[in-house]
Design a protein around this motif. Structure first.
Motif, PDB file in Angstrom:
ATOM      1  N   VAL A  52      10.965  46.612  27.924  1.00 21.61           N
ATOM      2  CA  VAL A  52       9.517  46.443  27.776  1.00 21.61           C
ATOM      3  C   VAL A  52       9.201  45.680  26.496  1.00 21.61           C
ATOM      4  N   LEU A  53       9.890  45.988  25.409  1.00 23.51           N
ATOM      5  CA  LEU A  53       9.662  45.281  24.152  1.00 23.51           C
ATOM      6  C   LEU A  53      10.004  43.803  24.253  1.00 23.51           C
ATOM      7  N   VAL A  54      11.121  43.491  24.882  1.00 21.53           N
ATOM      8  CA  VAL A  54      11.523  42.091  25.030  1.00 21.53           C
ATOM      9  C   VAL A  54      10.540  41.338  25.918  1.00 21.53           C
ATOM     10  N   LEU A  55      10.133  41.937  27.028  1.00 27.30           N
ATOM     11  CA  LEU A  55       9.201  41.265  27.928  1.00 27.30           C
ATOM     12  C   LEU A  55       7.820  41.107  27.310  1.00 27.30           C
ATOM     13  N   SER A  56       7.392  42.068  26.506  1.00 29.97           N
ATOM     14  CA  SER A  56       6.084  41.950  25.875  1.00 29.97           C
ATOM     15  C   SER A  56       6.070  40.853  24.811  1.00 29.97           C
ATOM     16  N   GLU A  57       7.206  40.586  24.191  1.00 29.26           N
ATOM     17  CA  GLU A  57       7.294  39.479  23.233  1.00 29.26           C
ATOM     18  C   GLU A  57       7.387  38.135  23.947  1.00 29.26           C
ATOM     19  N   ALA A  58       7.934  38.120  25.151  1.00 29.10           N
ATOM     20  CA  ALA A  58       8.142  36.861  25.863  1.00 29.10           C
ATOM     21  C   ALA A  58       6.871  36.340  26.523  1.00 29.10           C
ATOM     22  N   PHE A  59       5.956  37.227  26.893  1.00 28.76           N
ATOM     23  CA  PHE A  59       4.755  36.821  27.613  1.00 28.76           C
ATOM     24  C   PHE A  59       3.510  37.167  26.800  1.00 28.76           C
ATOM     25  N   ASN A  60       2.406  36.456  27.050  1.00 34.56           N
ATOM     26  CA  ASN A  60       1.153  36.746  26.364  1.00 34.56           C
ATOM     27  C   ASN A  60       0.542  38.058  26.828  1.00 34.56           C
ATOM     28  N   SER A  61       0.775  38.410  28.085  1.00 34.54           N
ATOM     29  CA  SER A  61       0.243  39.644  28.626  1.00 34.54           C
ATOM     30  C   SER A  61       1.305  40.295  29.501  1.00 34.54           C
ATOM     31  N   PHE A  62       1.510  41.592  29.325  1.00 36.37           N
ATOM     32  CA  PHE A  62       2.523  42.324  30.079  1.00 36.37           C
ATOM     33  C   PHE A  62       1.936  43.677  30.449  1.00 36.37           C
ATOM     34  N   SER A  63       2.029  44.052  31.712  1.00 33.87           N
ATOM     35  CA  SER A  63       1.515  45.362  32.104  1.00 33.87           C
ATOM     36  C   SER A  63       2.425  46.002  33.143  1.00 33.87           C
ATOM     37  N   ILE A  64       2.452  47.305  33.087  1.00 28.73           N
ATOM     38  CA  ILE A  64       3.166  48.101  34.084  1.00 28.73           C
ATOM     39  C   ILE A  64       2.108  48.930  34.783  1.00 28.73           C
ATOM     40  N   GLY A  65       1.551  48.371  35.839  1.00 25.39           N
ATOM     41  CA  GLY A  65       0.484  49.040  36.568  1.00 25.39           C
ATOM     42  C   GLY A  65      -0.693  49.340  35.659  1.00 25.39           C
ATOM     43  N   LYS A  66      -1.236  50.541  35.774  1.00 22.99           N
ATOM     44  CA  LYS A  66      -2.317  50.971  34.887  1.00 22.99           C
ATOM     45  C   LYS A  66      -1.781  51.869  33.782  1.00 22.99           C
ATOM     46  N   LEU A  67      -0.462  52.039  33.750  1.00 19.88           N
ATOM     47  CA  LEU A  67       0.152  52.914  32.767  1.00 19.88           C
ATOM     48  C   LEU A  67       0.224  52.268  31.381  1.00 19.88           C
TER      49      LEU A  67
END
Length: 73
Positions: A52-67
């Motif tokens: 999750v940390l790596v993906l959140s740094e790679a993209f401007n917006s990152f979400s896992i559903g509404k969680l």
């Protein structure tokens, strides 16, 4: 004026340091567990957190559903 999309190097360095620390914990737990080389639930949770940390740094917006929703300003 539009805000610039310059990366914050302090945040990136701290994130990389935190990921390195989590990786060290996973490796130590993997090799020094009571049954050697066992993959536990804790290891999987830490690996998911690292992903999750790596993906959140790679993209401007990152979400896992509404969680969980992470976005850069």
């Amino acid at each position: 004026m539009e805000p610039s999309n310059k990366p914050s190097w302090v945040t990136r360095v701290l994130t990389v340091g935190f990921l390195a620390f989590l990786g060290y914990l996973v490796i130590e737990s993997f090799y020094n567990a009571s049954p050697a080389f066992a993959i536990s639930a804790g290891i999987l949770v830490v690996l998911a957190l690292m992903t999750v940390l790596v993906l959140s740094e790679a993209f401007n917006s990152f979400s896992i559903g509404k969680l969980l929703t992470l976005s850069s300003a």
